[in-house]
Design a protein around this motif. Structure first.
Motif, PDB file in Angstrom:
ATOM      1  N   UNK A  15       0.803  -1.218   0.000  1.00  0.00           N
ATOM      2  CA  UNK A  15       0.000   0.000   0.000  1.00  0.00           C
ATOM      3  C   UNK A  15       0.840   1.274   0.000  1.00  0.00           C
ATOM      4  N   UNK A  16       2.044   1.237   0.588  1.00  0.00           N
ATOM      5  CA  UNK A  16       2.790   2.468   0.837  1.00  0.00           C
ATOM      6  C   UNK A  16       3.967   2.718  -0.085  1.00  0.00           C
ATOM      7  N   UNK A  17       4.556   1.653  -0.633  1.00  0.00           N
ATOM      8  CA  UNK A  17       5.837   1.822  -1.307  1.00  0.00           C
ATOM      9  C   UNK A  17       5.735   1.577  -2.814  1.00  0.00           C
ATOM     10  N   UNK A  18       6.640   2.207  -3.550  1.00  0.00           N
ATOM     11  CA  UNK A  18       6.727   2.016  -4.997  1.00  0.00           C
ATOM     12  C   UNK A  18       7.246   0.607  -5.266  1.00  0.00           C
ATOM     13  N   UNK A  19       6.543  -0.189  -6.060  1.00  0.00           N
ATOM     14  CA  UNK A  19       6.971  -1.573  -6.288  1.00  0.00           C
ATOM     15  C   UNK A  19       8.147  -1.661  -7.259  1.00  0.00           C
ATOM     16  N   UNK A  20       8.874  -2.764  -7.190  1.00  0.00           N
ATOM     17  CA  UNK A  20       9.920  -3.051  -8.159  1.00  0.00           C
ATOM     18  C   UNK A  20      11.251  -2.399  -7.895  1.00  0.00           C
ATOM     19  N   UNK A  21      11.429  -1.722  -6.748  1.00  0.00           N
ATOM     20  CA  UNK A  21      12.694  -1.060  -6.427  1.00  0.00           C
ATOM     21  C   UNK A  21      13.476  -1.879  -5.408  1.00  0.00           C
ATOM     22  N   UNK A  22      14.789  -1.700  -5.396  1.00  0.00           N
ATOM     23  CA  UNK A  22      15.646  -2.446  -4.483  1.00  0.00           C
ATOM     24  C   UNK A  22      15.479  -1.989  -3.042  1.00  0.00           C
ATOM     25  N   UNK A  23      15.062  -0.743  -2.849  1.00  0.00           N
ATOM     26  CA  UNK A  23      14.842  -0.235  -1.508  1.00  0.00           C
ATOM     27  C   UNK A  23      13.436   0.361  -1.415  1.00  0.00           C
ATOM     28  N   UNK A  24      12.925   0.453  -0.188  1.00  0.00           N
ATOM     29  CA  UNK A  24      11.566   0.956  -0.013  1.00  0.00           C
ATOM     30  C   UNK A  24      11.520   2.467  -0.193  1.00  0.00           C
ATOM     31  N   UNK A  25      10.671   2.907  -1.125  1.00  0.00           N
ATOM     32  CA  UNK A  25      10.490   4.334  -1.401  1.00  0.00           C
ATOM     33  C   UNK A  25       9.021   4.676  -1.171  1.00  0.00           C
ATOM     34  N   UNK A  26       8.767   5.528  -0.176  1.00  0.00           N
ATOM     35  CA  UNK A  26       7.393   5.897   0.155  1.00  0.00           C
ATOM     36  C   UNK A  26       6.749   6.662  -0.993  1.00  0.00           C
ATOM     37  N   UNK A  27       5.449   6.368  -1.239  1.00  0.00           N
ATOM     38  CA  UNK A  27       4.709   7.064  -2.288  1.00  0.00           C
ATOM     39  C   UNK A  27       3.325   7.439  -1.771  1.00  0.00           C
ATOM     40  N   UNK A  28       3.086   8.747  -1.700  1.00  0.00           N
ATOM     41  CA  UNK A  28       1.770   9.224  -1.295  1.00  0.00           C
ATOM     42  C   UNK A  28       0.698   8.839  -2.293  1.00  0.00           C
ATOM     43  N   UNK A  29       1.070   8.792  -3.571  1.00  0.00           N
ATOM     44  CA  UNK A  29       0.106   8.413  -4.616  1.00  0.00           C
ATOM     45  C   UNK A  29      -0.348   6.973  -4.422  1.00  0.00           C
ATOM     46  N   UNK A  30       0.618   6.080  -4.200  1.00  0.00           N
ATOM     47  CA  UNK A  30       0.273   4.678  -3.989  1.00  0.00           C
ATOM     48  C   UNK A  30      -0.567   4.497  -2.730  1.00  0.00           C
ATOM     49  N   UNK A  31      -0.236   5.229  -1.673  1.00  0.00           N
ATOM     50  CA  UNK A  31      -1.009   5.120  -0.438  1.00  0.00           C
ATOM     51  C   UNK A  31      -2.437   5.607  -0.644  1.00  0.00           C
ATOM     52  N   UNK A  32      -2.592   6.693  -1.408  1.00  0.00           N
ATOM     53  CA  UNK A  32      -3.948   7.201  -1.668  1.00  0.00           C
ATOM     54  C   UNK A  32      -4.771   6.194  -2.459  1.00  0.00           C
ATOM     55  N   UNK A  33      -4.134   5.525  -3.430  1.00  0.00           N
ATOM     56  CA  UNK A  33      -4.830   4.494  -4.207  1.00  0.00           C
ATOM     57  C   UNK A  33      -5.250   3.336  -3.295  1.00  0.00           C
ATOM     58  N   UNK A  34      -4.351   2.951  -2.399  1.00  0.00           N
ATOM     59  CA  UNK A  34      -4.662   1.860  -1.477  1.00  0.00           C
ATOM     60  C   UNK A  34      -5.819   2.234  -0.557  1.00  0.00           C
ATOM     61  N   UNK A  35      -5.811   3.454  -0.044  1.00  0.00           N
ATOM     62  CA  UNK A  35      -6.863   3.871   0.880  1.00  0.00           C
ATOM     63  C   UNK A  35      -8.208   4.011   0.173  1.00  0.00           C
ATOM     64  N   UNK A  36      -8.202   4.507  -1.055  1.00  0.00           N
ATOM     65  CA  UNK A  36      -9.446   4.594  -1.834  1.00  0.00           C
ATOM     66  C   UNK A  36      -9.992   3.200  -2.108  1.00  0.00           C
ATOM     67  N   UNK A  37      -9.092   2.284  -2.474  1.00  0.00           N
ATOM     68  CA  UNK A  37      -9.504   0.899  -2.707  1.00  0.00           C
ATOM     69  C   UNK A  37     -10.097   0.298  -1.441  1.00  0.00           C
ATOM     70  N   UNK A  38      -9.437   0.528  -0.308  1.00  0.00           N
ATOM     71  CA  UNK A  38      -9.930   0.027   0.970  1.00  0.00           C
ATOM     72  C   UNK A  38     -11.301   0.611   1.295  1.00  0.00           C
ATOM     73  N   UNK A  39     -11.460   1.911   1.059  1.00  0.00           N
ATOM     74  CA  UNK A  39     -12.735   2.577   1.354  1.00  0.00           C
ATOM     75  C   UNK A  39     -13.871   1.998   0.497  1.00  0.00           C
ATOM     76  N   UNK A  40     -13.602   1.799  -0.794  1.00  0.00           N
ATOM     77  CA  UNK A  40     -14.623   1.231  -1.687  1.00  0.00           C
ATOM     78  C   UNK A  40     -15.003  -0.177  -1.232  1.00  0.00           C
ATOM     79  N   UNK A  41     -14.002  -0.958  -0.854  1.00  0.00           N
ATOM     80  CA  UNK A  41     -14.261  -2.332  -0.404  1.00  0.00           C
ATOM     81  C   UNK A  41     -15.099  -2.341   0.861  1.00  0.00           C
ATOM     82  N   UNK A  42     -14.796  -1.441   1.797  1.00  0.00           N
ATOM     83  CA  UNK A  42     -15.561  -1.360   3.046  1.00  0.00           C
ATOM     84  C   UNK A  42     -16.998  -0.931   2.774  1.00  0.00           C
TER      85      UNK A  42
END
Length: 462
Positions: free
Chosen positions: A147-174
């Protein structure tokens, strides 16, 4: 029999114009969960669809066409599949799945000859409940990372965009889970994935290149033959003896990672059969027999392992469809299985599934993994297990800390018993050696809906 009106009984054959629609409904109910498991474990969603369909058809055959159950990817195996895949690759995960399927067969044989008491002695609710909690919570960090990090990278990089997508998806599911009614209330996972997918498109994190390539192949086809050649493709099966040698992969470490989970899911399978019996109004535990349904479940898992898909299990989503529609026909279930196989071979569908961003799956997983853990808690509550009792408190506490904490035993340089497997083994041993075993069953009766006592036998027929 149930007093509710039956629209279509188990052996009824629907008319053609209804058959497709009713089967498609079951396909949608299982779709979101079935593709989520391979997505999280690095397996192919297309193979998961094919193995799910073929496994369901095998299940219907083994149960003599008497149990209207659909089988899809098992969430309980996500963690061990991930661990084994990281250490031994996909071939190792498939060998582990095969071993788990063999355990189903062995348990089915023992139930057929000796009844069910022995299984309940080693896996009462006080053991199974906490182990299920461990299964859910062990996956919590996976959901948050997606939910929080950009996929496919060697190290964890936080992404607000990815987190927002995850939270919207979670909200729709709920929202879908809480407020949608009827059939749409049964597919909140699929609804959340579709809604999150659309939102992710507007956020620019969906790679549509594969979809565009598949679409271009279809639209550029100059003949019917070229069109069907472009439409259908090999899902990329991972086949033993062709793609890998099972004897070179198999190890005790793989066995210890997968087999304990199989014992837990067999107990869950028993619960599913009781719920299904109550919905349909027939005692499937007695006829065609619990040994047949467990054997069918294990056979479906073995088939999946031979194709490169995740282990299968009976699906609560599809039991929910049966409860609402009152359509119990095994022919409708079989139709859904055939459609799942067909979808697995359609290239553009595979491309659409493959393009789902990890943030979308992370958002759905936040809820799903929590539900898995909560279902373990529910098992303790439903069976009225007293956690104020010292014996029960000791067993549950040890299982939770060892399982979630990541404890392991290094047996040899190549053999490690870790996490979930270790917690299950220690839980079983504690339950067997500590006095007061009857307290581990609680005051509820798991078999009250179908049988006066837990000595459940097969149907007495081969």
């Amino acid at each position: 029999m149930s007093s509710k009106h039956i629209v279509m009984d188990v052996q009824d054959i629907p008319k053609i114009h209804k058959w497709f629609t009713l089967s498609l409904q079951h396909l949608f109910a299982m779709f979101g969960s079935t593709i989520l498991v391979p997505f999280l474990t690095g397996l192919s969603p297309a193979i998961a669809l094919v193995s799910s369909g073929v496994g369901t058809l095998a299940y219907l055959l083994i149960t003599k066409g008497k149990v209207p159950a659909y089988l899809g990817s098992s969430f309980a195996f996500i963690y061990p599949l991930t661990v084994v895949s990281e250490s031994s690759g996909i071939p190792g995960a498939m060998v582990g799945s095969f071993l788990a399927g063999l355990v189903y067969g062995l348990v089915a044989l023992l139930i057929r000859t000796s009844g069910l008491n022995w299984l309940m002695r080693i896996l009462p609710p006080i053991v199974v409940g906490p182990v299920i909690i461990v299964i859910g919570l062990s996956l919590a960090s996976t959901a948050i990372d997606m939910a929080m990090y950009v996929p496919g990278l060697d190290e964890q990089v936080y992404s607000g965009t990815h987190l927002s997508v995850a939270l919207v998806t979670l909200a729709i599911t709920i929202i879908a889970t809480m407020f949608f009614k009827g059939f749409f209330g049964l597919i909140p996972i699929l609804t959340g994935i579709v809604g999150g997918y659309i939102f992710a498109l507007f956020q620019g994190i969906v790679d549509t290149s594969e979809i565009a390539a598949e679409w271009a192949s279809l639209t550029s086809a100059g003949s019917v033959g070229e069109f069907f050649t472009a439409l259908f493709q090999n899902p990329g099966f991972v086949l033993p003896f062709l793609d890998y040698s099972p004897m070179e992969v198999i190890s005790w470490q793989i066995a210890f990672a997968m087999v304990p989970v199989a014992l837990v899911t067999i107990t869950e399978h028993t619960g599913d059969q009781m719920v299904l019996s109550k919905v349909v109004g027939r005692n499937f535990i007695k006829q065609p027999g619990l040994h047949r349904s467990i054997l069918g479940d294990g056979t479906a898992t073995i088939i999946a392992s031979l194709l490169g898909g995740p282990p299968n299990t009976t699906y609560g989503e599809n039991i929910g469809v049966l409860a609402i529609t009152r359509v119990f026909s095994v022919f409708v279930i079989g139709g859904a299985a055939c459609l799942a196989v067909l979808f697995g071979f359609i290239g553009i569908i595979t491309a659409v599934i493959g393009a789902i961003p990890s943030a979308v799956m992370g958002g759905v997983s936040i809820l799903l993994f929590g539900i898995i853990a909560s279902s373990g808690l529910r098992m303790l509550v439903d069976n009225q297990v007293d956690l104020g009792d010292k014996r029960n408190l000791i067993i549950s506490s040890v299982i939770l800390v060892i399982g979630i904490g990541g404890a392991f035993v290094q047996v040899t340089d190549d053999l490690q018993i870790a996490g979930m497997a270790l917690s299950a083994i220690i839980g079983v041993l504690l339950n067997l050696v500590l006095p007061g075993k009857e307290k581990g069953y609680g005051n509820g009766n798991m078999f009250s809906d179908t049988e006066p006592d837990p000595e459940i036998q097969g149907d007495g027929k081969a």
